[in-house]
Scaffold this motif. Structure first.
Motif, PDB file in Angstrom:
ATOM      1  N   ASP A  19       0.811  -1.206   0.000  1.00  0.00           N
ATOM      2  CA  ASP A  19       0.000   0.000   0.000  1.00  0.00           C
ATOM      3  C   ASP A  19       0.853   1.268   0.000  1.00  0.00           C
ATOM      4  N   THR A  20       1.907   1.264  -0.740  1.00  0.00           N
ATOM      5  CA  THR A  20       2.780   2.424  -0.904  1.00  0.00           C
ATOM      6  C   THR A  20       3.086   2.570  -2.388  1.00  0.00           C
ATOM      7  N   TYR A  21       3.675   3.683  -2.751  1.00  0.00           N
ATOM      8  CA  TYR A  21       4.131   3.791  -4.135  1.00  0.00           C
ATOM      9  C   TYR A  21       5.594   3.377  -4.188  1.00  0.00           C
ATOM     10  N   ASN A  22       5.938   2.624  -5.199  1.00  0.00           N
ATOM     11  CA  ASN A  22       7.313   2.209  -5.461  1.00  0.00           C
ATOM     12  C   ASN A  22       7.590   2.461  -6.931  1.00  0.00           C
ATOM     13  N   ILE A  23       8.554   3.305  -7.215  1.00  0.00           N
ATOM     14  CA  ILE A  23       8.874   3.670  -8.590  1.00  0.00           C
ATOM     15  C   ILE A  23      10.232   3.096  -8.969  1.00  0.00           C
ATOM     16  N   ASP A  24      10.260   2.284 -10.005  1.00  0.00           N
ATOM     17  CA  ASP A  24      11.504   1.779 -10.584  1.00  0.00           C
ATOM     18  C   ASP A  24      11.685   2.447 -11.941  1.00  0.00           C
TER      19      ASP A  24
END
Length: 222
Positions: A19-24
């Motif tokens: 429930d978080t944003y993770n940007i790759d």
């Protein structure tokens, strides 16, 4: 002939997230290496939400999502591409030719829209090039315009309707206000079709009261 100015892009999904944003992010553009990329809000101040250094062509960001927002990924003050910050994993792929964001529902919807918009814009540019080629070859401009005018106008009208329909069908989420602002900032007011002005005037109050929309409309009343 009225048409919107373009912006452009596609994408790839990476890992599973909570429930978080993770940007790759990844890029093959050499000038990005060692630079810092920023997520900026679409407000006039360009408020920074997150940032990361690009190392060997990759960067990562993560955090909690207090509210879903459309932001602009930037290098310094240079806008690279829009994205929606929402729960999940976002994959960002930056190349010299296009930039893509994917992996979450709103981003997938946004980039499907942008890809179709780019395809139509390419057709319009090809028409402009063909008209210029024929005129330079000696054909009369008025004759050329008359021969291709109906097709060009039909494509332009469909183009504008596609953008307006996308905005109105997303009044219940941030894509409407985000795309609205990107279109307005990239298109001179006098180049916007009357139908676009009508869309804004008839939009629901909760759309027009969103901060970035209200901020724009304050200086550009419809």
């Amino acid at each position: 002939m009225v048409r919107f100015i373009t912006i452009a892009m596609t994408g790839v999904l990476l890992a599973a997230c909570g429930d978080t944003y993770n940007i790759d992010g990844k890029t093959g553009v050499s000038r990005f290496d060692g630079k810092t990329v920023y997520l900026r809000m679409l407000d006039d101040a360009g408020t920074v939400v997150d940032s990361a250094e690009v190392v060997h062509g990759t960067f990562k960001m993560s955090g909690n999502v207090d509210s879903v927002m459309m932001l602009m990924l930037c290098m310094d003050d240079e806008g690279i591409t829009p994205l929606v910050l929402e729960n999940g994993c976002l994959s960002v792929d930056i190349s010299n030719n296009e930039t893509a964001v994917s992996g979450t529902p709103l981003n997938d919807s946004l980039y499907s829209f942008l890809k179709h918009k780019k395809d139509i814009d390419t057709k319009l540019n090809e028409m402009d090039t063909e008209i210029a080629r024929r005129v330079l070859a000696g054909d009369n401009y008025d004759v050329v315009k008359m021969e291709v005018g109906d097709e060009c106008d039909s494509l332009c009208n469909g183009y504008n309707s596609y953008i307006e329909d996308f905005i109105s069908s997303n009044f219940d989420n941030v894509l409407s206000s985000g795309v609205f602002l990107l279109i307005c900032r990239s298109t001179p007011r006098e180049a916007l079709p009357e139908s676009f002005s009508s869309l804004i005037r008839s939009a629901p109050d909760d759309f027009k009261s969103q901060p970035i929309v209200a901020e724009y409309l304050k200086g550009n009343p419809y």
